[in-house]
Design a protein around this motif. Structure first.
Motif, PDB file in Angstrom:
ATOM      1  N   ILE A  13     -22.766  87.739 -55.370  1.00 25.87           N
ATOM      2  CA  ILE A  13     -22.769  87.714 -54.020  1.00 25.87           C
ATOM      3  C   ILE A  13     -24.006  88.203 -53.477  1.00 25.87           C
ATOM      4  O   ILE A  13     -24.875  88.873 -54.138  1.00 25.87           O
ATOM      5  CB  ILE A  13     -22.030  88.841 -53.373  1.00 25.87           C
ATOM      6  CG1 ILE A  13     -20.428  88.410 -53.819  1.00 25.87           C
ATOM      7  CG2 ILE A  13     -21.952  88.761 -52.021  1.00 25.87           C
ATOM      8  CD1 ILE A  13     -19.305  89.252 -53.445  1.00 25.87           C
ATOM      9  N   PRO A  15     -26.229  89.481 -50.870  1.00 25.19           N
ATOM     10  CA  PRO A  15     -26.010  90.275 -49.802  1.00 25.19           C
ATOM     11  C   PRO A  15     -26.630  90.077 -48.395  1.00 25.19           C
ATOM     12  O   PRO A  15     -26.133  90.142 -47.424  1.00 25.19           O
ATOM     13  CB  PRO A  15     -26.231  91.828 -50.148  1.00 25.19           C
ATOM     14  CG  PRO A  15     -26.963  91.669 -51.462  1.00 25.19           C
ATOM     15  CD  PRO A  15     -26.659  90.111 -52.072  1.00 25.19           C
ATOM     16  N   ASP A  16     -27.914  89.372 -48.578  1.00 25.94           N
ATOM     17  CA  ASP A  16     -28.605  89.065 -47.555  1.00 25.94           C
ATOM     18  C   ASP A  16     -27.868  87.956 -46.614  1.00 25.94           C
ATOM     19  O   ASP A  16     -28.116  87.689 -45.645  1.00 25.94           O
ATOM     20  CB  ASP A  16     -30.049  88.547 -47.810  1.00 25.94           C
ATOM     21  CG  ASP A  16     -30.965  89.898 -48.130  1.00 25.94           C
ATOM     22  OD1 ASP A  16     -30.481  90.875 -48.145  1.00 25.94           O
ATOM     23  OD2 ASP A  16     -31.978  89.588 -48.820  1.00 25.94           O
ATOM     24  N   CYS A  18     -24.500  87.489 -46.796  1.00 27.68           N
ATOM     25  CA  CYS A  18     -23.240  87.919 -46.441  1.00 27.68           C
ATOM     26  C   CYS A  18     -23.076  88.309 -44.912  1.00 27.68           C
ATOM     27  O   CYS A  18     -23.802  89.360 -44.544  1.00 27.68           O
ATOM     28  CB  CYS A  18     -22.611  88.674 -47.419  1.00 27.68           C
ATOM     29  SG  CYS A  18     -20.979  89.593 -47.065  1.00 27.68           S
ATOM     30  N   GLY A  20     -20.279  89.529 -43.943  1.00 27.22           N
ATOM     31  CA  GLY A  20     -19.017  90.409 -43.994  1.00 27.22           C
ATOM     32  C   GLY A  20     -17.584  89.925 -43.387  1.00 27.22           C
ATOM     33  O   GLY A  20     -17.095  90.687 -42.533  1.00 27.22           O
ATOM     34  N   ASN A  36     -17.718  96.567 -48.396  1.00 28.74           N
ATOM     35  CA  ASN A  36     -18.330  98.055 -48.721  1.00 28.74           C
ATOM     36  C   ASN A  36     -18.595  98.569 -47.467  1.00 28.74           C
ATOM     37  O   ASN A  36     -18.323  97.897 -46.388  1.00 28.74           O
ATOM     38  CB  ASN A  36     -19.618  97.837 -49.732  1.00 28.74           C
ATOM     39  CG  ASN A  36     -20.823  97.291 -48.986  1.00 28.74           C
ATOM     40  OD1 ASN A  36     -20.757  96.906 -47.736  1.00 28.74           O
ATOM     41  ND2 ASN A  36     -21.722  96.966 -49.703  1.00 28.74           N
ATOM     42  N   GLN A  38     -21.116  99.001 -45.655  1.00 27.26           N
ATOM     43  CA  GLN A  38     -21.930  98.169 -44.846  1.00 27.26           C
ATOM     44  C   GLN A  38     -21.291  96.865 -44.249  1.00 27.26           C
ATOM     45  O   GLN A  38     -21.812  96.168 -43.666  1.00 27.26           O
ATOM     46  CB  GLN A  38     -23.497  97.967 -45.762  1.00 27.26           C
ATOM     47  CG  GLN A  38     -24.236  99.126 -45.744  1.00 27.26           C
ATOM     48  CD  GLN A  38     -24.016  99.930 -46.873  1.00 27.26           C
ATOM     49  OE1 GLN A  38     -23.717  99.429 -47.785  1.00 27.26           O
ATOM     50  NE2 GLN A  38     -23.968 101.296 -46.841  1.00 27.26           N
ATOM     51  N   LYS A  40     -20.217  94.589 -46.428  1.00 29.58           N
ATOM     52  CA  LYS A  40     -20.764  93.227 -47.106  1.00 29.58           C
ATOM     53  C   LYS A  40     -19.808  93.365 -48.124  1.00 29.58           C
ATOM     54  O   LYS A  40     -19.073  94.175 -48.514  1.00 29.58           O
ATOM     55  CB  LYS A  40     -22.251  93.523 -47.680  1.00 29.58           C
ATOM     56  CG  LYS A  40     -23.237  93.808 -46.447  1.00 29.58           C
ATOM     57  CD  LYS A  40     -23.720  92.440 -46.120  1.00 29.58           C
ATOM     58  CE  LYS A  40     -25.068  92.907 -45.350  1.00 29.58           C
ATOM     59  NZ  LYS A  40     -25.538  91.461 -44.680  1.00 29.58           N
ATOM     60  N   VAL A  42     -18.515  93.040 -51.984  1.00 28.39           N
ATOM     61  CA  VAL A  42     -19.218  93.249 -53.349  1.00 28.39           C
ATOM     62  C   VAL A  42     -18.088  93.021 -54.457  1.00 28.39           C
ATOM     63  O   VAL A  42     -17.038  92.940 -54.134  1.00 28.39           O
ATOM     64  CB  VAL A  42     -19.346  94.933 -53.328  1.00 28.39           C
ATOM     65  CG1 VAL A  42     -20.751  95.252 -52.521  1.00 28.39           C
ATOM     66  CG2 VAL A  42     -18.263  95.571 -52.844  1.00 28.39           C
ATOM     67  N   ALA A  63     -22.772  82.712 -49.638  1.00 35.09           N
ATOM     68  CA  ALA A  63     -23.304  83.593 -50.306  1.00 35.09           C
ATOM     69  C   ALA A  63     -22.647  84.043 -51.666  1.00 35.09           C
ATOM     70  O   ALA A  63     -23.143  84.971 -52.245  1.00 35.09           O
ATOM     71  CB  ALA A  63     -22.977  84.867 -49.111  1.00 35.09           C
TER      72      ALA A  63
END
Ligand code: SF4
Ligand code: SF4
Length: 101
Positions: A13, A15-16, A18, A20, A36, A38, A40, A42, A63
């Protein structure tokens, strides 16, 4: 059926990218992802991935990447029936060449 075997995929994944939305976590049949703190996505249970491709296909932000694991990443007990984990096919090619002499 071998393409959908458990434990033979690497789930990445980014993260930049994603945002969410939670689609991957909600619809993954093997519950491989969670959001998670944040917000995002995981990877929490990669070994359960059955390589269905749903997450990669439906992530609105591209992503997620699902790839076959290379041979050395797969636990010895789950290698049976595996044909070739190399995306390039180079492992099998080299073996064939050696066998042919
Ligand atoms: S589907 Fe994509 S954007 Fe949505 S939570 Fe999963 S990785 Fe993030
Ligand atoms: S490929 Fe399928 S099983 Fe694997 S993480 Fe994505 S949705 Fe889940």
């Amino acid at each position: 059926m071998s393409a959908k075997s458990k434990g033979k995929s690497r789930v990445t994944i980014f993260p930049d990218w994603c945002k969410g939305c939670g689609i991957c976590a909600a619809f993954c049949p093997a519950k491989v992802m969670e959001l998670n703190d944040q917000g995002k996505a995981v990877v929490v249970r990669e070994e359960e991935c059955i390589n269905c491709g749903f997450c990669e296909l439906h992530c609105p932000d591209f992503a997620i990447m699902v790839q076959p694991k290379v041979d050395s990443e797969i636990p010895a007990g789950s290698k049976s029936g595996q044909v070739n984990a190399s995306p390039t096919g180079s492992v099998e090619s080299e073996k064939s060449i050696k066998e042919k002499g």
